[in-house]
Design a protein around this motif. Structure first.
Motif, PDB file in Angstrom:
ATOM      1  N   UNK A 118      -3.867  32.113   4.307  1.00 25.56           N
ATOM      2  CA  UNK A 118      -5.309  32.168   4.071  1.00 25.56           C
ATOM      3  C   UNK A 118      -5.709  31.429   2.791  1.00 25.56           C
ATOM      4  N   UNK A 119      -4.791  30.675   2.223  1.00 18.51           N
ATOM      5  CA  UNK A 119      -5.091  29.894   1.023  1.00 18.51           C
ATOM      6  C   UNK A 119      -5.382  28.444   1.403  1.00 18.51           C
ATOM      7  N   UNK A 120      -6.310  27.826   0.689  1.00 22.26           N
ATOM      8  CA  UNK A 120      -6.572  26.409   0.888  1.00 22.26           C
ATOM      9  C   UNK A 120      -6.939  25.794  -0.463  1.00 22.26           C
ATOM     10  N   UNK A 121      -6.415  24.607  -0.723  1.00 23.83           N
ATOM     11  CA  UNK A 121      -6.666  23.930  -1.987  1.00 23.83           C
ATOM     12  C   UNK A 121      -7.893  23.031  -1.916  1.00 23.83           C
ATOM     13  N   UNK A 122      -8.298  22.516  -3.069  1.00 25.92           N
ATOM     14  CA  UNK A 122      -9.505  21.694  -3.167  1.00 25.92           C
ATOM     15  C   UNK A 122      -9.460  20.468  -2.263  1.00 25.92           C
ATOM     16  N   UNK A 123      -8.391  19.706  -2.345  1.00 25.07           N
ATOM     17  CA  UNK A 123      -8.327  18.442  -1.598  1.00 25.07           C
ATOM     18  C   UNK A 123      -8.302  18.684  -0.092  1.00 25.07           C
ATOM     19  N   UNK A 124      -7.584  19.702   0.349  1.00 23.83           N
ATOM     20  CA  UNK A 124      -7.551  20.015   1.775  1.00 23.83           C
ATOM     21  C   UNK A 124      -8.926  20.455   2.256  1.00 23.83           C
ATOM     22  N   UNK A 125      -9.613  21.247   1.431  1.00 24.54           N
ATOM     23  CA  UNK A 125     -10.971  21.664   1.812  1.00 24.54           C
ATOM     24  C   UNK A 125     -11.901  20.467   1.919  1.00 24.54           C
ATOM     25  N   UNK A 126     -11.893  19.584   0.921  1.00 25.80           N
ATOM     26  CA  UNK A 126     -12.781  18.416   0.928  1.00 25.80           C
ATOM     27  C   UNK A 126     -12.514  17.548   2.161  1.00 25.80           C
ATOM     28  N   UNK A 127     -11.243  17.367   2.483  1.00 32.13           N
ATOM     29  CA  UNK A 127     -10.876  16.555   3.646  1.00 32.13           C
ATOM     30  C   UNK A 127     -11.440  17.175   4.928  1.00 32.13           C
ATOM     31  N   UNK A 128     -11.221  18.473   5.125  1.00 29.10           N
ATOM     32  CA  UNK A 128     -11.715  19.136   6.330  1.00 29.10           C
ATOM     33  C   UNK A 128     -13.238  19.161   6.369  1.00 29.10           C
ATOM     34  N   UNK A 129     -13.865  19.371   5.227  1.00 26.07           N
ATOM     35  CA  UNK A 129     -15.329  19.386   5.168  1.00 26.07           C
ATOM     36  C   UNK A 129     -15.895  18.023   5.555  1.00 26.07           C
ATOM     37  N   UNK A 130     -15.312  16.951   5.043  1.00 25.25           N
ATOM     38  CA  UNK A 130     -15.780  15.600   5.352  1.00 25.25           C
ATOM     39  C   UNK A 130     -15.580  15.246   6.817  1.00 25.25           C
ATOM     40  N   UNK A 131     -14.597  15.870   7.443  1.00 23.75           N
ATOM     41  CA  UNK A 131     -14.340  15.638   8.877  1.00 23.75           C
ATOM     42  C   UNK A 131     -15.155  16.583   9.753  1.00 23.75           C
ATOM     43  N   UNK A 132     -16.041  17.353   9.138  1.00 23.09           N
ATOM     44  CA  UNK A 132     -16.876  18.339   9.831  1.00 23.09           C
ATOM     45  C   UNK A 132     -16.034  19.399  10.544  1.00 23.09           C
ATOM     46  N   UNK A 133     -14.914  19.741   9.920  1.00 22.46           N
ATOM     47  CA  UNK A 133     -14.019  20.747  10.486  1.00 22.46           C
ATOM     48  C   UNK A 133     -14.007  22.040   9.670  1.00 22.46           C
ATOM     49  N   UNK A 134     -14.783  22.072   8.601  1.00 16.75           N
ATOM     50  CA  UNK A 134     -14.802  23.256   7.738  1.00 16.75           C
ATOM     51  C   UNK A 134     -16.198  23.474   7.175  1.00 16.75           C
ATOM     52  N   UNK A 135     -16.519  24.726   6.907  1.00 19.93           N
ATOM     53  CA  UNK A 135     -17.751  25.078   6.208  1.00 19.93           C
ATOM     54  C   UNK A 135     -17.379  25.934   4.995  1.00 19.93           C
ATOM     55  N   UNK A 136     -18.248  25.907   3.999  1.00 19.99           N
ATOM     56  CA  UNK A 136     -18.011  26.646   2.767  1.00 19.99           C
ATOM     57  C   UNK A 136     -18.952  27.838   2.692  1.00 19.99           C
ATOM     58  N   UNK A 137     -18.407  29.010   2.361  1.00 19.02           N
ATOM     59  CA  UNK A 137     -19.224  30.199   2.134  1.00 19.02           C
ATOM     60  C   UNK A 137     -19.198  30.534   0.652  1.00 19.02           C
ATOM     61  N   UNK A 138     -20.376  30.606   0.059  1.00 20.77           N
ATOM     62  CA  UNK A 138     -20.522  30.946  -1.350  1.00 20.77           C
ATOM     63  C   UNK A 138     -20.557  32.469  -1.477  1.00 20.77           C
TER      64      UNK A 138
END
Length: 223
Positions: A118-138
């Motif tokens: 359940x851990x994800x790092x900054x670069x992996x998140x940015x990559x998935x977000x840019x590919x429209x494969x991830x969303x961020x919850x604040x």
């Protein structure tokens, strides 16, 4: 932080925060302002010497307390699950948590901080977000978001997540993030129980903003 006397913890404050190696739990005290503050003080005095951390939240809206499953004043929830009701004595509170710490139940409540899945790092998140494969919850509290906000993140916190589940897509990776990583693992673990592919941002929002400052803000694709 050293506690030389007993007092009611502030909203979002963490008991025993200077022990990051201890498991972290979210404690919500639900009821009238007077009774919730009494319980907060009693909990802090009773548990400050146990090997655990507690992040405290308050809910003084009676209707919301009932919806959460509480009936007593106060009602105490551990990671969203009703733990006990009423202004019980310190010794009983201590016994409840000592029993939890000794058994397997506490493992279910504990922040899954060291579970790699359940851990994800900054670069992996940015990559998935840019590919429209991830969303961020604040995951921050409303008063924190008034200071600075993230327009590309879903505005959801642990207090209202059940009301907004329909806004969270199930076909993407759900990345939960708070300023560091104290609160986000709670929400990630809860969403996984609900069937979402949820993770928490290990470095937190502060590191994310540092990573994207200045011209590097172009590294993430937002509308």
């Amino acid at each position: 932080m050293k506690y030389d006397f007993c007092y009611a913890l502030n909203e979002g404050e963490i008991l025993n925060e200077d022990h990051p190696e201890w498991p972290l739990f979210m404690l919500t005290i639900c009821g009238s302002k007077v009774e919730t503050l009494k319980m907060s003080k009693r909990v802090m005095c009773t548990l400050k010497h146990l090997p655990l951390r507690l992040q405290v939240f308050y809910e003084n809206n009676a209707e919301k307390c009932i919806k959460m499953g509480g009936g007593g004043d106060p009602s105490v929830f551990l990671n969203g699950k009703l733990l006990f009701e009423g202004l019980i004595q310190a010794e009983e509170i201590k016994q409840i948590f000592e029993k939890l710490l000794k058994g397997d139940t506490m493992k279910k409540y504990a922040t899954p901080k060291f579970q790699k899945e359940i851990r994800i790092g900054l670069e992996d998140f940015i990559k998935l977000f840019n590919e429209d494969k991830a969303v961020l919850i604040d995951v921050r509290m409303p008063f924190e978001k008034k200071v600075w906000n993230l327009p590309f993140a879903l505005d959801i916190n642990p207090e209202n997540v059940d009301e907004k589940l329909n806004e969270i897509p199930k076909d993407k990776v759900i990345v939960c993030a708070c300023p560091t990583n104290n609160r986000s693992p709670f929400l990630a673990a809860y969403l996984r129980e609900k069937g979402y592919d949820a993770k928490y941002l290990v470095e937190g929002l502060l590191k994310l903003m540092e990573r994207l400052k200045g011209g590097k803000a172009k590294d993430i694709k937002v509308d």
